[in-house]
Design a protein around this motif. Sequence first.
Motif, PDB file in Angstrom:
ATOM      1  N   TYR A 126       0.545  -1.033   0.262  1.00 54.27           N
ATOM      2  CA  TYR A 126      -0.554   0.118  -0.129  1.00 54.27           C
ATOM      3  C   TYR A 126       0.882   1.592  -0.077  1.00 54.27           C
ATOM      4  CZ  TYR A 126      -3.441  -3.395   2.170  1.00 54.27           C
ATOM      5  OH  TYR A 126      -4.226  -4.060   1.262  1.00 54.27           O
ATOM      6  N   ASP A 127      -0.059   2.310  -0.617  1.00 57.46           N
ATOM      7  CA  ASP A 127       0.930   3.965  -0.577  1.00 57.46           C
ATOM      8  C   ASP A 127       1.100   4.221   1.155  1.00 57.46           C
ATOM      9  OD1 ASP A 127       1.172   6.265  -1.794  1.00 57.46           O
ATOM     10  OD2 ASP A 127       0.833   6.446   0.438  1.00 57.46           O
ATOM     11  N   VAL A 128       2.044   4.459   1.436  1.00 61.98           N
ATOM     12  CA  VAL A 128       2.654   4.801   2.856  1.00 61.98           C
ATOM     13  C   VAL A 128       1.225   5.489   3.806  1.00 61.98           C
ATOM     14  CG1 VAL A 128       4.321   6.636   2.470  1.00 61.98           C
ATOM     15  CG2 VAL A 128       4.509   5.121   4.458  1.00 61.98           C
ATOM     16  N   ARG A 129       0.801   6.125   3.313  1.00 60.92           N
ATOM     17  CA  ARG A 129      -0.052   7.384   3.683  1.00 60.92           C
ATOM     18  C   ARG A 129      -1.379   6.183   4.189  1.00 60.92           C
ATOM     19  NH1 ARG A 129      -0.045  10.945  -1.515  1.00 60.92           N
ATOM     20  NH2 ARG A 129       0.155   8.999  -2.006  1.00 60.92           N
ATOM     21  N   GLU A 130      -1.635   5.363   3.577  1.00 62.04           N
ATOM     22  CA  GLU A 130      -2.770   4.575   4.170  1.00 62.04           C
ATOM     23  C   GLU A 130      -2.471   3.829   5.280  1.00 62.04           C
ATOM     24  OE1 GLU A 130      -4.779   1.415   1.349  1.00 62.04           O
ATOM     25  OE2 GLU A 130      -3.552   3.025  -0.067  1.00 62.04           O
ATOM     26  N   LEU A 131      -0.860   4.086   5.903  1.00 59.97           N
ATOM     27  CA  LEU A 131      -0.405   3.064   6.671  1.00 59.97           C
ATOM     28  C   LEU A 131      -0.892   2.915   8.391  1.00 59.97           C
ATOM     29  CD1 LEU A 131       3.306   2.649   8.449  1.00 59.97           C
ATOM     30  CD2 LEU A 131       1.504   2.582   9.363  1.00 59.97           C
ATOM     31  N   PRO A 132      -1.825   4.229   8.272  1.00 60.76           N
ATOM     32  CA  PRO A 132      -2.574   4.088  10.078  1.00 60.76           C
ATOM     33  C   PRO A 132      -3.846   3.474   9.586  1.00 60.76           C
ATOM     34  CG  PRO A 132      -2.215   6.509   9.183  1.00 60.76           C
ATOM     35  CD  PRO A 132      -1.166   5.304   8.250  1.00 60.76           C
ATOM     36  N   ALA A 133      -4.893   3.818   8.855  1.00 58.05           N
ATOM     37  CA  ALA A 133      -6.121   2.779   8.410  1.00 58.05           C
ATOM     38  C   ALA A 133      -5.257   1.645   8.410  1.00 58.05           C
ATOM     39  CB  ALA A 133      -6.463   3.757   7.186  1.00 58.05           C
ATOM     40  N   ARG A 134      -4.853   0.899   8.045  1.00 60.16           N
ATOM     41  CA  ARG A 134      -4.502  -0.551   7.295  1.00 60.16           C
ATOM     42  C   ARG A 134      -4.387  -0.754   8.731  1.00 60.16           C
ATOM     43  NH1 ARG A 134      -6.939  -1.300   2.908  1.00 60.16           N
ATOM     44  NH2 ARG A 134      -7.008  -0.127   1.628  1.00 60.16           N
ATOM     45  N   ALA A 135      -3.474  -0.581   9.607  1.00 59.21           N
ATOM     46  CA  ALA A 135      -2.506  -0.805  10.660  1.00 59.21           C
ATOM     47  C   ALA A 135      -3.784  -0.852  11.462  1.00 59.21           C
ATOM     48  CB  ALA A 135      -1.882  -0.120  10.827  1.00 59.21           C
ATOM     49  N   ASP A 139      -5.285  -5.364  12.475  1.00 59.79           N
ATOM     50  CA  ASP A 139      -4.576  -5.345  13.401  1.00 59.79           C
ATOM     51  C   ASP A 139      -2.743  -5.607  13.465  1.00 59.79           C
ATOM     52  OD1 ASP A 139      -4.235  -6.029  16.435  1.00 59.79           O
ATOM     53  OD2 ASP A 139      -4.666  -7.840  16.290  1.00 59.79           O
ATOM     54  N   ILE A 140      -2.399  -4.642  13.110  1.00 61.33           N
ATOM     55  CA  ILE A 140      -0.627  -4.704  13.220  1.00 61.33           C
ATOM     56  C   ILE A 140      -0.727  -4.409  14.187  1.00 61.33           C
ATOM     57  CG2 ILE A 140       1.475  -3.581  11.831  1.00 61.33           C
ATOM     58  CD1 ILE A 140       0.000  -5.089   9.784  1.00 61.33           C
ATOM     59  N   SER A 141       1.107  -4.981  14.757  1.00 59.30           N
ATOM     60  CA  SER A 141       1.743  -5.409  16.119  1.00 59.30           C
ATOM     61  C   SER A 141       2.969  -4.613  16.544  1.00 59.30           C
ATOM     62  CB  SER A 141       1.149  -6.295  17.193  1.00 59.30           C
ATOM     63  OG  SER A 141       1.378  -7.236  16.705  1.00 59.30           O
ATOM     64  N   ILE A 142       3.345  -4.932  14.699  1.00 58.40           N
ATOM     65  CA  ILE A 142       5.253  -4.876  15.342  1.00 58.40           C
ATOM     66  C   ILE A 142       5.166  -4.847  13.460  1.00 58.40           C
ATOM     67  CG2 ILE A 142       5.294  -6.393  16.678  1.00 58.40           C
ATOM     68  CD1 ILE A 142       6.383  -8.233  15.180  1.00 58.40           C
ATOM     69  N   GLU A 161       2.522   6.288  15.539  1.00 60.18           N
ATOM     70  CA  GLU A 161       1.642   7.430  15.409  1.00 60.18           C
ATOM     71  C   GLU A 161      -0.137   5.982  15.124  1.00 60.18           C
ATOM     72  OE1 GLU A 161      -1.266   9.838  15.756  1.00 60.18           O
ATOM     73  OE2 GLU A 161       1.137   9.908  15.705  1.00 60.18           O
ATOM     74  N   ALA A 162       0.887   4.964  14.379  1.00 64.98           N
ATOM     75  CA  ALA A 162      -0.344   4.165  14.285  1.00 64.98           C
ATOM     76  C   ALA A 162      -0.470   2.983  15.134  1.00 64.98           C
ATOM     77  CB  ALA A 162      -0.165   3.194  12.493  1.00 64.98           C
ATOM     78  N   GLY A 163       0.194   3.390  16.703  1.00 64.99           N
ATOM     79  CA  GLY A 163      -0.185   2.909  17.535  1.00 64.99           C
ATOM     80  C   GLY A 163       0.733   1.123  17.699  1.00 64.99           C
ATOM     81  N   ILE A 164       1.372   1.180  17.185  1.00 61.16           N
ATOM     82  CA  ILE A 164       2.152   0.253  17.440  1.00 61.16           C
ATOM     83  C   ILE A 164       3.361   0.083  18.588  1.00 61.16           C
ATOM     84  CG2 ILE A 164       5.174  -0.955  16.152  1.00 61.16           C
ATOM     85  CD1 ILE A 164       1.692  -0.433  13.999  1.00 61.16           C
ATOM     86  N   LYS A 165       3.781  -1.356  19.408  1.00 62.56           N
ATOM     87  CA  LYS A 165       4.748  -0.777  20.939  1.00 62.56           C
ATOM     88  C   LYS A 165       5.936  -1.609  20.080  1.00 62.56           C
ATOM     89  CE  LYS A 165       1.952   0.979  23.153  1.00 62.56           C
ATOM     90  NZ  LYS A 165       1.652   1.985  22.225  1.00 62.56           N
TER      91      LYS A 165
END
Lengths: 205, 205
Positions: A126-135, A139-142, A161-165
């Motif tokens: 995907y386009d990197v700008r979609e990261l927050p939405a797709r994450a 349910d992306i965690s890393i 920003e997308a909440g990854i830990k």
Amino acid sequence: MIIPAKTVERLIVYRRLLGRGKRVNVFSHELGQLANVTAVQVRRDLMTAGFSGSPRRGYVVADLMDRLTEILDRPEGHNAALVGVGNLGLSLLSYFSVRHDRIKVAAAFDADPAKVCRVVSGCRCYDVRELPARAAELDISIGIIAVPAGSAQAAADALVEAGIKGILNFAPVPLRTPPEVLVEQVDIMRALEKVAHFAKRQREE
Amino acid sequence: MIIPAKTVERLIVYRRLLGRGKRVNVFSHELGQLANVTAVQVRRDLMTAGFSGSPRRGYVVADLMDRLTEILDRPEGHNAALVGVGNLGLSLLSYFSVRHDRIKVAAAFDADPAKVCRVVSGCRCYDVRELPARAAELDISIGIIAVPAGSAQAAADALVEAGIKGILNFAPVPLRTPPEVLVEQVDIMRALEKVAHFAKRQREE
DNA sequence: GCCTGTGAAGCTATTCACAGCT
DNA sequence: AGCTGTGAATAGCTTCACAGGC
């Protein structure tokens, strides 16, 4: 229970070593030999992991594997996001796609429109700008950063920003992240230079 | 002067960070910010490196670069041998061939006859049995292991036999080597699992 | 006798605290 | 006032030494 980072690293190695070879039980000195650490270190680590053996038979491998998995893995597994689909990113994608039971690279992101929407190794890009939405959606965690040095901090910011830990960073730059995010740096060039330095030093002695 | 491994790692990072950006001098807190370490840590490291600054102007970048190069590099440079020309090996070859001034992958080795004698990224590939002979001939001082887990120890043995004092190991197995040989382990899968564990732990808290 | 479990010691790495310079 | 250099304190990690179980 909090387990120190170095101990976690060794637990991962122990599990891997026990995975091959169908031993029923194992002694600390045997596992130590396999992992290249002392027997005491093994016993400490397993103690830290809250696992115990018996003097007669050492550690029961099946139980130990269960305990290690309990500590190391999440039952639902992890979805990872790869940021950067260049040379390195593609190599990593194929490297990680040899199915790891519990960790799956669920999506890739890149700023280059030419790379977007392609599917590589079963992974959509995907386009990197979609990261927050797709994450959120996947349910992306890393996060795995495989972009050039100049874009690494931006990639990290997007992941945070997308909440990854947890972030695995292959870019050769230190990342600035909030303290609750763990960054594991894999700096191949630094590793090579380090080896070179010690090879030199060895010759000088 | 012997410099601890961790300090060496940071010195490599400092040099890299100072390489970009044409600063004339730098303060410990600035360099610390770039490298993501404390100012005291920077000062300790430079002290360990036998370098000193002045309270007024901090550290003179050009002199510091010289000192770091003196410590980290060998004037004649290093020739490295890559063992294993599979997927990973080829990636590494192209990764390292972005010319590093002082470290050059001078030869590659593989057990698979189909890969022998090819030239990739300006690097000739030989049969692994030729390793001792070629290592001497080409003045190889460091080895890079990129073979599957099962062959890694054999590759390490061959490198040690050839007199190499530093090994960069990408195979996911601990290597057994004599104590005068430095092995730097780059274990990508372990790094990913480590990140996964901490991501899990973070969620639990 | 040979193993595990573990308090205590030892070692390494980082941070504190401050003296000294400019 | 703001920086470097560094002894001393602290924290983190590994090894020693040995008690306890089979």
